[in-house]
Design a protein around this motif. Structure first.
Motif, PDB file in Angstrom:
ATOM      1  N   ARG A 116     -21.919 165.165 -10.127  1.00 46.85           N
ATOM      2  CA  ARG A 116     -23.210 164.455 -10.147  1.00 46.85           C
ATOM      3  C   ARG A 116     -23.480 163.829  -8.764  1.00 46.85           C
ATOM      4  O   ARG A 116     -24.588 163.917  -8.245  1.00 46.85           O
ATOM      5  CB  ARG A 116     -23.170 163.391 -11.259  1.00 46.85           C
ATOM      6  N   ARG A 138     -31.639 150.340  -9.714  1.00 50.92           N
ATOM      7  CA  ARG A 138     -30.725 151.487  -9.819  1.00 50.92           C
ATOM      8  C   ARG A 138     -29.367 151.024 -10.351  1.00 50.92           C
ATOM      9  O   ARG A 138     -28.753 151.664 -11.215  1.00 50.92           O
ATOM     10  CB  ARG A 138     -30.563 152.133  -8.435  1.00 50.92           C
ATOM     11  N   ARG A 158     -21.322 152.725  -8.783  1.00 50.55           N
ATOM     12  CA  ARG A 158     -20.130 153.152  -9.532  1.00 50.55           C
ATOM     13  C   ARG A 158     -19.173 151.982  -9.749  1.00 50.55           C
ATOM     14  O   ARG A 158     -18.587 151.813 -10.816  1.00 50.55           O
ATOM     15  CB  ARG A 158     -19.447 154.271  -8.740  1.00 50.55           C
ATOM     16  N   ARG A 214     -17.992 160.831 -11.237  1.00 48.40           N
ATOM     17  CA  ARG A 214     -18.406 162.189 -11.577  1.00 48.40           C
ATOM     18  C   ARG A 214     -18.801 162.902 -10.293  1.00 48.40           C
ATOM     19  O   ARG A 214     -19.966 162.862  -9.880  1.00 48.40           O
ATOM     20  CB  ARG A 214     -19.576 162.143 -12.569  1.00 48.40           C
ATOM     21  N   MET A 250     -24.237 154.881  -4.140  1.00 47.96           N
ATOM     22  CA  MET A 250     -23.552 155.365  -5.347  1.00 47.96           C
ATOM     23  C   MET A 250     -22.197 154.687  -5.517  1.00 47.96           C
ATOM     24  O   MET A 250     -21.788 154.366  -6.631  1.00 47.96           O
ATOM     25  CB  MET A 250     -23.375 156.884  -5.288  1.00 47.96           C
TER      26      MET A 250
HETATM   27  C1  LIG Z   1     -24.188 156.557 -12.594  1.00 48.13           C
HETATM   28  C2  LIG Z   1     -23.185 157.395 -12.817  1.00 48.13           C
HETATM   29  O1  LIG Z   1     -21.838 157.092 -12.465  1.00 48.13           O
HETATM   30  C3  LIG Z   1     -21.334 157.268 -11.149  1.00 48.13           C
HETATM   31  C4  LIG Z   1     -22.321 156.825 -10.138  1.00 48.13           C
HETATM   32  C5  LIG Z   1     -23.306 157.687  -9.724  1.00 48.13           C
HETATM   33  C6  LIG Z   1     -24.534 157.176  -9.024  1.00 48.13           C
HETATM   34  O2  LIG Z   1     -24.544 156.009  -8.634  1.00 48.13           O
HETATM   35  O3  LIG Z   1     -25.511 157.941  -8.917  1.00 48.13           O
HETATM   36  C7  LIG Z   1     -23.152 159.069  -9.971  1.00 48.13           C
HETATM   37  C8  LIG Z   1     -22.053 159.574 -10.599  1.00 48.13           C
HETATM   38  C9  LIG Z   1     -20.922 158.726 -11.020  1.00 48.13           C
HETATM   39  O4  LIG Z   1     -19.844 158.898 -10.113  1.00 48.13           O
HETATM   40  C10 LIG Z   1     -23.372 158.717 -13.464  1.00 48.13           C
HETATM   41  O5  LIG Z   1     -22.397 159.315 -13.929  1.00 48.13           O
HETATM   42  O6  LIG Z   1     -24.539 159.172 -13.539  1.00 48.13           O
END
Ligand SMILES: C=C(O[C@@H]1C=C(C(=O)O)C=C[C@H]1O)C(=O)O
Length: 358
Positions: free
Chosen positions: A50, A27, A83, A47, A79
């Motif tokens: 998301r 991941r 991130r 984000r 996450m």
């Molecule tokens: C992976 C991302 O970046 C960041 C990390 C995310 C994650 O780990 O699921 C979701 C949103 C973002 O804050 C994304 O934008 O999809």
């Protein structure tokens, strides 16, 4: 005997952990790729819409036995770590470390962030406005004491938007260096915390002077340096400054909570379940507020919060802080906002952001 029974179970757990570790890193590698794509277009790393969707999905799909809220806590941290591989975001908050504001930062962003403790709410806004921090987390409202006026005033002036909100339980403890009240001549806390505990303090310690300080964390720091000072603060602040608990849960309302807003330059896209905050003012005449809000009802937009604050221009005029359900980009919300703007003497959209349950 017990160990004989535990051994094969623990072997199973070890094997699953190895798989989890592999999956987590898979991941993370995908998140790194997301980071590269974002870097090409200078797109924002964090984000919130998301992340809100990911958290809703894991709760909806959770078969148990793990509690859905606990699963969300785990995914919040996954996450956060993913991130941080893209970029570690910096979040300003009302410090010093150990405050409820710091707790709110970790609840919203997970642990893999750079916290930037600030001395005042004004400084939190300034840090985010100047770009020293990506976001700021500020208290907006307490369930026992009402609005945090300084935050409301700053929201009126700021160029930042609200990009999220969360509410956390606020439990205060009375703490000192020794864990006892012998020789204590003053009790320090943030004015909000003193207000939230005033009935209890009036009953237990009516004769000890109370002193409002910049934050509960600051009160804990003062108590750690002076045996004659007691602090009212959260237990995390007490642990950070090595204080002993004289009495836990001294807030007058056991369900005391504080709502925090995340402010920043980001304007989140719709997540599917959002809230929009705005500030309005009307001319001071009969029926004006009713007329002002009529477009919400007309377009079927629910109002979830309505707070007034004097405009402080010497007349009896008010700013109204309004939260409505939905995102400003949704058709019915956008139509209602256009009409609200036409009716209002003052209109400021503070932001649309994912709706989160307590
Ligand atoms: C992976 C991302 O970046 C960041 C990390 C995310 C994650 O780990 O699921 C979701 C949103 C973002 O804050 C994304 O934008 O999809």
């Amino acid at each position: 005997m017990t160990d004989d029974k535990l051994k094969p179970l623990r072997e199973q757990i070890d094997a699953i952990d190895a798989q989890l570790l592999d999956l987590l890193n898979r991941r993370a590698r995908v998140a790194q790729e997301v980071g590269h794509v974002k870097a090409e277009t200078n797109a924002p790393v964090f984000r919130p819409e998301r992340e809100a969707q990911v958290l809703r999905k894991v709760a909806d799909n959770n078969p148990g036995p793990l509690d859905s809220h606990d699963v969300q806590t785990i995914f919040r941290e996954i996450m956060s770590s993913c991130r941080a591989l893209e970029r570690r975001v910096t979040v300003a908050y009302l410090g010093p470390s150990g405050t409820f504001s710091e707790q709110a930062v970790y609840l919203q962003f997970g642990r893999a962030v750079e916290g930037l403790p600030c001395a005042t709410i004004d400084e939190v806004f300034r840090a985010a406005e100047a770009g020293t921090a990506d976001f700021g987390v500020v208290p907006v409202e307490n369930s026992s004491e009402g609005a945090i006026n300084r935050t409301l005033d700053l929201l009126l002036q700021t160029t930042l938007s609200i990009s999220g909100e969360l509410s956390i339980p606020i439990h205060h403890s009375l703490m000192t260096k020794s864990g006892a009240m012998d020789g204590v001549t003053r009790i320090c806390a943030h004015s909000q915390a003193l207000a939230q505990c005033q009935a209890w303090l009036n009953q237990q310690y009516p004769n000890i002077e109370r002193q409002a300080v910049a934050s509960n964390g600051e009160a804990a720091r003062l108590a750690s340096e002076d045996p004659a000072t007691a602090a009212i603060a959260g237990e995390i602040a007490g642990q950070r400054y090595n204080l002993g608990i004289v009495k836990a849960h001294v807030q007058d309302d056991p369900h005391n909570r504080t709502r925090f807003a995340v402010v920043g330059r980001l304007q989140p896209a719709p997540s599917g379940k959002d809230q929009t905050s705005l500030v309005l003012a009307v001319p001071n005449k009969a029926g004006a507020v009713h007329n002002l809000l009529a477009p919400l009802a007309r377009h079927g937009v629910s109002m979830t919060r309505f707070e007034s604050r004097p405009a402080r221009i010497g007349t009896w005029e008010y700013y109204f802080y309004v939260d409505v359900e939905g995102h400003a980009e949704e058709a019915k919300v956008s139509a209602a906002l256009v009409e609200l703007r036409q009716n209002a003497a003052f209109f400021k959209l503070l932001g649309s952001y994912p709706f989160t349950l307590d």
